[in-house]
Design an enzyme around this catalytic site. Structure first.
Site, PDB file in Angstrom:
ATOM      1  NE  ARG A   1      75.777 -50.814  -6.109  1.00  0.00           N
ATOM      2  CZ  ARG A   1      74.695 -50.176  -5.649  1.00  0.00           C
ATOM      3  NH1 ARG A   1      74.689 -48.866  -5.534  1.00  0.00           N
ATOM      4  NH2 ARG A   1      73.619 -50.839  -5.303  1.00  0.00           N
TER       5      ARG A   1
ATOM      6  CB  SER B   1      95.931 -37.521 -18.089  1.00  0.00           C
ATOM      7  OG  SER B   1      95.179 -36.444 -18.607  1.00  0.00           O
TER       8      SER B   1
ATOM      9  CD  GLU C   1      79.658 -49.817  -2.764  1.00  0.00           C
ATOM     10  OE1 GLU C   1      78.517 -49.309  -2.653  1.00  0.00           O
ATOM     11  OE2 GLU C   1      79.837 -51.047  -2.846  1.00  0.00           O
TER      12      GLU C   1
END
Lengths: 153, 153, 153, 153, 153, 153, 153, 153, 153, 153
Positions: free
Chosen positions: C93, C119, C96
């Site tokens: 996930r 960063s 995704e």
């Protein structure tokens, strides 16, 4: 290589005016490497830098706006080399340096600085021609990146 | 990382003796980066260099022969980083530098030298700690490679 | 997953003592996510942090030195996930999210900050459980990274 | 990046009107990140949302239908980033966060919630600018996804 | 294959004039392999070589400048074969030779020369037709590269 | 590299007896490259060749049978180089030669021979040391493969 | 396949007791597919489910704890198939179904449900044997996943 | 997605006539999934099916021939999804189901049927909307493939 | 190659008894290719076939059970070749045949049979040695697969 | 599939004249598979073969030269299938045959012929329709390649 129309236009102007990156850099007040990065779409410029660049390249006033829009924008970086490892022998040597000397460099940096990295953003790069020896020319590359220690929380 | 038993043995000896690569380099008369490359199996050493290295690391006489056999041999180089692009953030920055500044460097090198490459074999590399500024430390990397022009035939 | 013996030993001790990462974090004075990162070999600890960690985990004195050697060292980071994209649905996930919301985030960050990056080194990450709604629990993830503007030279 | 003509048209209108995603979001009553996702073809909008968006962007009535057809449709998501890991340094940091902190996050989520995942569909994402400290700006990212427990059957 | 318009133009002229690479090579005073490499965008030529090449190919004066600009530039090399391993059976045999005889060659080179490499830049390559045997023709390939010893520092 | 126990045993014997591949080749009546290919598991030998090889390497009678079984069998070829493109700089140059000069070689071979390939099976390969010039040593590689014309049916 | 020792132990016990997944499923009160997923390390079980499973498999009391520790934990899922696309012909057909019918399914789901996905977490899967026809047996697979609409914010 | 002009033309006609795949399927006497597969270039139709499809979509007589030529031909299947694993979250769930439940399904199929596979050619697929529960909608997918036992010879 | 202990044991027995696959095939009443597939873990055998195989190979009674367990099971097929395209030159030619003649075969099959495939499950394969010509031996491979027409629904 | 304009033109002419590959093959005096390979750019033809092919396809005189130039040239072979493993189910079965039966075929070939390969260049391939059985049609594929023994030197 994956080159935009903006880059092609700027390179053509540079060639037509027979300018080196070094000459352009001096005119703008920036390093030749940074200028090349800008023209190849890997950096963004202030309005003033854009104007100076387009002037020295002789881009006509009427065409400048569309160039400025691209040069001024934060680009999507890193997409120039479409095959990786790079097929071009010159670029491939940098890949080879990383494979052979990457881990030794990592160990030396940790030994000198502790846990952290060399920034590739707060970073400068110079290319110099060393002709001090009679029978060889050497390419000297000087990289300088801020050390960023790992934060704990 | 893909580390041999020889490398593990040498690193353990280095840690037990609390030596830096810099100290070892001075004892052998070689750069700390080259010493790290040798210990990580990326370079080969002369018999004399092997002896000096094993002595400063305190490897007992009886165990030296098997180390020398490996250190003296031309290694299969470049296999330390088993995933590519490297997953380690410090190493990954070198990959990023190549993606972003690789083509600009290529253009500058051709502009200064003509058609050819920077050798990664007739090549040296230094890592320096720049503490000249109060509020930041910088990692400076100095690469120097012989320029090799493309032969025509 | 690619887990070292050190990590396995620490996870077993944590399980035997029935401790949560949260509890360990409180004992050490660090975030639970950083503690998990340390145990999984993605961060390095000071001597004091090592001692506190090994004490709360009940690692016997005799075994502590070998743990400290590993925990104290700057690790080779990022090698836990051996297949990429990750096959584990929870980890997938995050991949995704990057595919779908990555470019929108990039655009928003540039709009708010200019040319530069967030960063991942000067960086913190929290995971919170939101039970404020009756019929659903939500996973809240809070990332905070220093903005690094691109240097020109 | 792999950008459709619809996206290009909307981005050009946004630039011509000098609008930020934040301003568009306020006009539509949606988050700036969701608006960016919509414009980049990663989300679908209701007819009303389409109308509001096209109005604030100043798209002429005659051209709206073809935009609405695309914005209203369930898109094929996730195809913006054509090289993976992403070559752009800003996007690459999210990949790095997953490599370094992915497994620690997984462990913390399981510790807090049990076996299941954070949804990336019933999901929201915010980007905030933290300027509370004098010498640094921080990018704060807040993700919130519904916890979905694994069903047994 | 990934062929530029320049290459296509030169190949068409070669076909129209019914010239072999061998004939072109003789006219220019260069090897046929180098000429093929030049036409396929893998090498760069001097102004004089460009003129000779365009003359023998019968490129009209008016069109020569745009050819010279490309032929004279240091090209981005190595991008002709877009799928790797190559799908073409003839090219695939070179890949197979590397897989089967690559390591034996490496060992023999180290045995004869020590630690270093055969340069692919200070390098020549010939293809010869051996018809000395009645019942078979043989393809003979002669490569010659400068030995580059690894530098220590 | 992916080396079997048989290969390791033979290489150790070769080192213990301080033999070169050239010396072994002369003793067996075969080329040094073919001998290296055999020892590295890329070729199969007759019973007689096996006996000669094991004799010169000083393998004791009792251990010969298990070596012969392997050396006599048709091996699964081509698996020595486990990463491709090869990470070792010497091997990588052969890959580079294919990228840069592969298509030119293909065109020259077709020009000289017609449609077909150079066999990599009915094939020989030599490595020679050229010391004819004062200031450089050259690696000369001579490949010779039978031309196989494409059959029509 | 990449199978843990826990899985091997459970499969051996299943074979020794000559049990089907169906029989185990009935004894536990779970579907045979879920039971197979649990045994192959793709699901986690409650303490009660663990006890029932180990009892029917005849795992001796003394060995149960180590099994329960694994079965009870949230596993790292999805790593069984080590090559992808799967080389096994039966598994490969599922990949083929996705390639050929994936986009049609996506379009039908959007037509019936709107923008969102079928959950693979709130999800069940059955395999049935259809012997209703004389001359063929059919494999029927029934998947049922909760529809998750995309959240806007 | 990689969509042909034929597919685009048919989808546009479908949208202009405001037809669902279900309605088209009923008119032709075929399942909506098969119809979607046909339109997306993953199946071939008889002349009669072509005529019915083009009629209900309102394709003018004059344009029908070129559509029929494509719809009637055996297509090159499986090329719709150009990145794999699929980046679209809905499609990615099918990939995830294969990773997590693929091996369990294989084992169950072998347990019920013996050594062989479920055909993906003598195969049907349905998508159903289950609204039987108040608080959730479920996507039900029914696959049915002929069992093909492995032939021995 | 990725060979199990079962395969190694059977191959060793075959070598010790100096049997060909052809001889084993005759003894069992199966084709030599199927026998090789069985021994290499690519097929499953009936109890009777197992007994005959183990008898002719001279596997002692006491060891047969563990062999039968493996030979009798539906294997995970297709994992023998661990690198793809295969590095072994003999196997690589089959890959090359697919690249060069795959699409022509597809077109011919569709022309003769319509839309569907040649089954690789209801499938037989023979290898024959053709010595009818004086100056060459030919390898003849005969594949026969059931044609499976695409189902419509 | 990656099809050139030449191939498209020839396929269209074939369709317009309603010719099968078999009919074209008979007219030219070549096998239908070779004809398909020629039309798909995987083989080269003599001038006479070109003339016969263009005549039977009804290509007008004026257009023949440009076709002959392509058909007569030694093509870059093997590039038709742009994704690998092939996504088309019919082509994918050939890949599957190689995965499952590749190593068994290798072993049988070595057993019958010794160390060497089946040529894919001195090679013929036939596709036949077997309708001898009432309830099934079978695709028979007959490959015949010259055996090439490995040369020693």
């Amino acid at each position: 290589m994956n080159i935009t129309e903006t880059t092609q236009g700027l390179l053509k102007a540079k060639q037509d005016k027979n300018l080196t990156f070094e000459a352009i850099g001096k005119a703008i007040g920036r390093s030749e490497v940074w200028v090349a990065a800008l023209i190849y779409g890997q950096a963004s410029a202030s309005s003033e830098e854009c104007q100076k660049l387009l002037e020295i390249l002789g881009i006509p006033e009427s065409a400048r706006d569309s160039y400025i829009q691209v040069l001024h924008k934060c680009p999507s970086k890193g997409g120039l080399i479409t095959h990786f490892p790079p097929t071009d022998p010159l670029l491939n040597r940098f890949y080879e340096i990383m494979l052979v000397y990457g881990v030794p460099m990592k160990e030396i940096i940790h030994e000198k600085f502790g846990d952290g990295i060399m920034s590739a953003v707060d970073f400068t790069l110079k290319v110099e021609k060393d002709e001090s020896k009679a029978d060889e020319k050497r390419v000297n590359i000087l990289m300088s990146g801020k050390f960023l220690p790992y934060k704990k929380w």
